[in-house]
Scaffold this motif. Structure first.
Motif, short mmCIF file in Angstrom:
data_model
loop_
_atom_site.label_atom_id
_atom_site.label_comp_id
_atom_site.label_asym_id
_atom_site.label_seq_id
_atom_site.Cartn_x
_atom_site.Cartn_y
_atom_site.Cartn_z
N LEU A 163 6.34 9.57 4.18
CA LEU A 163 5.44 8.45 3.94
C LEU A 163 4.23 8.85 3.10
O LEU A 163 3.84 10.02 3.06
N LYS A 164 3.61 7.85 2.48
CA LYS A 164 2.32 8.01 1.83
C LYS A 164 1.22 7.73 2.86
O LYS A 164 1.49 7.27 3.97
N HIS A 165 -0.04 7.96 2.48
CA HIS A 165 -1.15 7.69 3.39
C HIS A 165 -1.24 6.21 3.77
O HIS A 165 -1.82 5.86 4.80
N THR A 166 -0.67 5.35 2.96
CA THR A 166 -0.67 3.91 3.27
C THR A 166 0.40 3.54 4.28
O THR A 166 0.47 2.38 4.69
N LEU A 167 1.25 4.50 4.65
CA LEU A 167 2.43 4.31 5.49
C LEU A 167 3.59 3.65 4.74
O LEU A 167 4.59 3.27 5.34
N GLU A 168 3.48 3.56 3.43
CA GLU A 168 4.59 3.13 2.59
C GLU A 168 5.52 4.33 2.38
O GLU A 168 5.07 5.47 2.25
N THR A 169 6.83 4.08 2.39
CA THR A 169 7.77 5.18 2.19
C THR A 169 7.72 5.66 0.74
O THR A 169 7.44 4.89 -0.17
N LYS A 170 8.00 6.94 0.57
CA LYS A 170 8.01 7.50 -0.79
C LYS A 170 9.28 7.12 -1.54
O LYS A 170 9.27 7.02 -2.77
N LEU A 171 10.37 6.90 -0.80
CA LEU A 171 11.66 6.63 -1.45
C LEU A 171 11.81 5.17 -1.89
O LEU A 171 12.39 4.90 -2.95
N ILE A 172 11.32 4.24 -1.06
CA ILE A 172 11.51 2.81 -1.33
C ILE A 172 10.15 2.12 -1.41
O ILE A 172 9.37 2.17 -0.46
N ASP A 173 9.88 1.48 -2.53
CA ASP A 173 8.61 0.77 -2.71
C ASP A 173 8.51 -0.42 -1.76
O ASP A 173 9.50 -1.10 -1.47
N ASN A 174 7.28 -0.68 -1.29
CA ASN A 174 6.95 -1.85 -0.48
C ASN A 174 7.62 -1.85 0.90
O ASN A 174 7.64 -2.87 1.58
N LEU A 175 8.15 -0.69 1.32
CA LEU A 175 8.71 -0.53 2.65
C LEU A 175 7.77 0.34 3.47
O LEU A 175 7.45 1.46 3.05
N TYR A 176 7.32 -0.15 4.63
CA TYR A 176 6.33 0.53 5.46
C TYR A 176 6.92 0.81 6.84
O TYR A 176 7.68 0.01 7.38
N PHE A 177 6.55 1.97 7.41
CA PHE A 177 6.95 2.35 8.76
C PHE A 177 5.70 2.42 9.64
O PHE A 177 4.67 2.96 9.20
N ALA A 178 5.79 1.94 10.88
CA ALA A 178 4.64 2.04 11.80
C ALA A 178 5.12 2.16 13.23
O ALA A 178 6.07 1.50 13.64
N GLY A 179 4.46 3.03 13.99
CA GLY A 179 4.76 3.17 15.43
C GLY A 179 5.72 4.29 15.72
O GLY A 179 5.76 5.31 15.03
N GLN A 180 6.55 4.09 16.74
CA GLN A 180 7.43 5.16 17.21
C GLN A 180 8.50 5.54 16.20
O GLN A 180 9.08 6.63 16.29
N ILE A 181 8.76 4.70 15.22
CA ILE A 181 9.68 5.06 14.15
C ILE A 181 9.14 6.27 13.37
O ILE A 181 9.89 7.01 12.74
N ASN A 182 7.81 6.50 13.46
CA ASN A 182 7.17 7.64 12.80
C ASN A 182 7.02 8.86 13.72
O ASN A 182 6.40 9.84 13.34
#
Length: 622
Positions: free
Chosen positions: A351-370
């Protein structure tokens, strides 16, 4: 079914999902919350409590940023305690016991009151991806819903597997089915995934417990709250109770170890280090004769109790036999046994600092998935992901908190820089700048930042300015007003301090360790000042902290400013680390994998030495 595309789709309705949906919607994005069970929005899957050591600071930060967790907690708590009051203010941590049913209900109702939030009940089985950009989701019923951004907050549901002894069955939570499809799709396009484990204890009938054999744990006499807004204060509270295991309990539990998924190989994933199961505790700490057990009420009116400290995945018959050997639990009626759950997560270095994934634009991960554990950690990530998803699709600058801004900044930086191979939990020790990141000043640190992006309201800013203006004026009053020896010497001598020989300014007396602000506010003149200027408890707390810890705060700010200079040294996105031959192979591999954005972030990567950073600085012309 869906005639138009959404701005943001949030997948999952737990703490991360609820905060993500609220943040994106409050900023103006048309938001869809998709969850497998609309009745479980904001569900407290484990213990019915918010806050605690470091976690309480996070809840106050969420509130200062305009999030909802603090407000929801204040409206539904049944007990409040400020922990660590015997230590300095950097360690003070608020904790609330919550009414589980009302907490979830209040979350649901608050989201329903937001006209930018729509709801849909279904499992998300996959993502719509075009040209390395997410453009929507696919559901289990075959629906296709398009959006500009997607936030995944799947909790423990991704290929969730529940264990009770030798019994195994799919599920994301007891009584709810697992989610499938997302892990398989993401790993097929290059994401790395792993497995983690968490657990929960039995729930019991409070009518069957004998509280006379336990120690009562009441809330604070003058209970506080989490939100900086005008949420209601507690006027009555429910108590928790402490009891202890014993050798008979331990021996009884050991009889079931051969059928324990923890020890027979059925569970191979990593559980939370700082919240171990009872079988793990008696195995790892065999020399201890007893462990604390907390009986915690689940709400105002319910008879259900949560058995904190007895998390387990042992067979149900072993659980029942052992729990009834605990003093006060001899006749315990069990509502449901404890269980362990394994689930998929994605190492957060992706992930980036924004919690956006590096591989797929505009896709964000938050919570236990991280790879995190805890409601508070999840909620803070959901808030940040929701904010950044909105900002990204509206072509605005990202919202990133630094390590000296907030515990939330520490949390996200730790995750994306160091990653985690076990469930990550926040502690005060993880933050370098604990004196700056206190629970009392979260509004001062974060509300102006949130207001600048349009999330915190004008009313919040007005209250913030009024609070710190009043506190500063009272500090000035203490600096210019003298106190006579006979007014304070009895208190000083009673506590072993050296008495005054002459009158001194009140601020000088307050810097003494044996003197508290409450000693000075007993004076009639100060009481008149407080009454005339209408200072409340939070404003008085600021006065005391600012006076007593002024030197420590200034020193820590200086250190934070030095760090900021390294944070401002940005590494080009396409920097070729292979050309820097002098750095270690490990550092080069870590740099290429994580792609740090700044020199400061690069220095925090595990396995990177100071010499690696020096060489990198030289190569960059620094």
């Amino acid at each position: 079914m869906f005639q138009t595309a959404y701005d943001v789709i949030v997948v999952g309705g737990g703490h991360a999902g609820a905060e993500a949906a609220a943040a994106a919607a409050n900023l103006g994005s048309k938001t869809l919350l998709v969850t497998m069970n609309l009745q479980a929005i904001g569900q407290m899957s484990c213990n019915p409590a918010m806050g605690g050591i470091a976690k309480g600071q996070i809840v106050r930060e969420i509130d200062a940023l305009g999030g909802m967790s603090g407000i929801i907690t204040d409206k539904t708590m049944i007990q409040f305690k400020m922990l660590n009051m015997s230590k300095g203010p950097a360690m003070w941590s608020p904790r609330a016991q919550s009414d589980r049913m009302r907490f979830a209900e209040e979350w649901r109702l608050s989201l329903e009151r937001n006209h930018n939030v729509d709801f849909f009940q279904d499992m998300v089985s996959g993502l719509l991806i075009e040209n390395n950009k997410v453009v929507g989701v696919k559901t289990g019923m075959g629906m296709t819903i398009r959006s500009k951004a997607v936030v995944l907050t799947n909790g423990t549901f991704l290929n969730g597997l529940i264990h009770v002894g030798e019994k195994q069955f799919g599920g994301g939570r007891m009584g709810e089915k697992q989610a499938t499809g997302i892990t398989e799709q993401l790993t097929s396009i290059g994401f790395e995934s792993g497995r983690m484990k968490t657990g929960t204890p039995p729930r019991v009938d409070g009518r069957s417990l004998d509280f006379s054999k336990m120690e009562e744990q009441a809330g604070d006499e003058n209970p506080g709250k989490f939100s900086y807004t005008q949420t209601p204060k507690l006027t009555k509270q429910r108590s928790c109770y402490i009891t202890y295991t014993n050798q008979n309990v331990h021996d009884s539990l050991r009889e079931g170890f051969d059928r324990s998924p923890m020890f027979n190989g059925a569970i191979q994933s990593t559980g939370p280090r700082y919240c171990p199961s009872i079988e793990d505790k008696i195995n790892r700490f065999a020399e201890r004769e007893r462990h604390q057990i907390f009986a915690e009420p689940e709400g105002w009116d319910t008879i259900e109790y949560y058995v904190n400290g007895f998390s387990t995945s042992l067979p149900d018959d072993v659980q029942a036999k052992a729990i009834r050997m605990i003093p006060g639990f001899e006749n315990a009626k069990i509502f449901r046994p404890g269980y362990a759950i394994e689930y998929d997560y994605f190492p957060p270095t992706q992930l980036k600092h924004t919690l956006e994934t590096k591989l797929i634009d505009n896709l964000y991960f938050a919570g236990q998935i991280n790879g995190t554990t805890g409601y508070e950690e999840a909620a803070s990530q959901g808030l940040m992901a929701g904010i950044n998803a909105h900002l990204k699709i509206h072509e605005k600058d990202p919202f990133i908190l630094q390590r000296n801004d907030a515990y939330i900044g520490v949390l996200i930086d730790d995750l994306i820089t160091k990653g985690t191979e076990e469930p990550y939990r926040m502690f005060t020790s993880r933050a370098e700048y604990r004196i700056l990141l206190r629970q009392d000043n979260a509004d001062e640190r974060l509300t102006p930042l949130s207001h600048a992006i349009g999330l915190s309201t004008e009313d919040r800013m007005k209250r913030l300015e009024e609070k710190y203006t009043k506190a500063a004026q009272m500090v000035e009053h203490l600096e210019t007003t003298s106190i006579l020896p006979n007014q304070i010497n009895p208190t000083i001598e009673e506590r072993g301090g050296s008495p005054l020989n002459q009158s001194v300014k009140m601020v000088n007396v307050l810097t003494r360790p044996e003197v508290q602000l409450s000693d000075i506010t007993k004076l009639e003149s100060i009481q008149d000042y407080i009454s005339q200027n209408e200072l409340d408890e939070e404003e008085l707390e600021q006065v005391e902290v600012q006076v007593k810890y002024k030197g420590y705060i200034r020193k820590e700010k200086d250190n934070a400013d030095k760090l900021k200079r390294l944070e401002n040294l940005r590494i080009p996105k396409d920097f070729d680390y292979s050309q820097v031959k002098s750095i270690s192979t490990e550092a080069r591999q870590k740099f290429e994998k994580i792609r740090p954005e700044t020199i400061a972030q690069a220095s925090r990567i595990s396995g990177v030495s100071p010499s690696d950073i020096s060489i990198l600085l030289i190569f960059m012309g620094r």
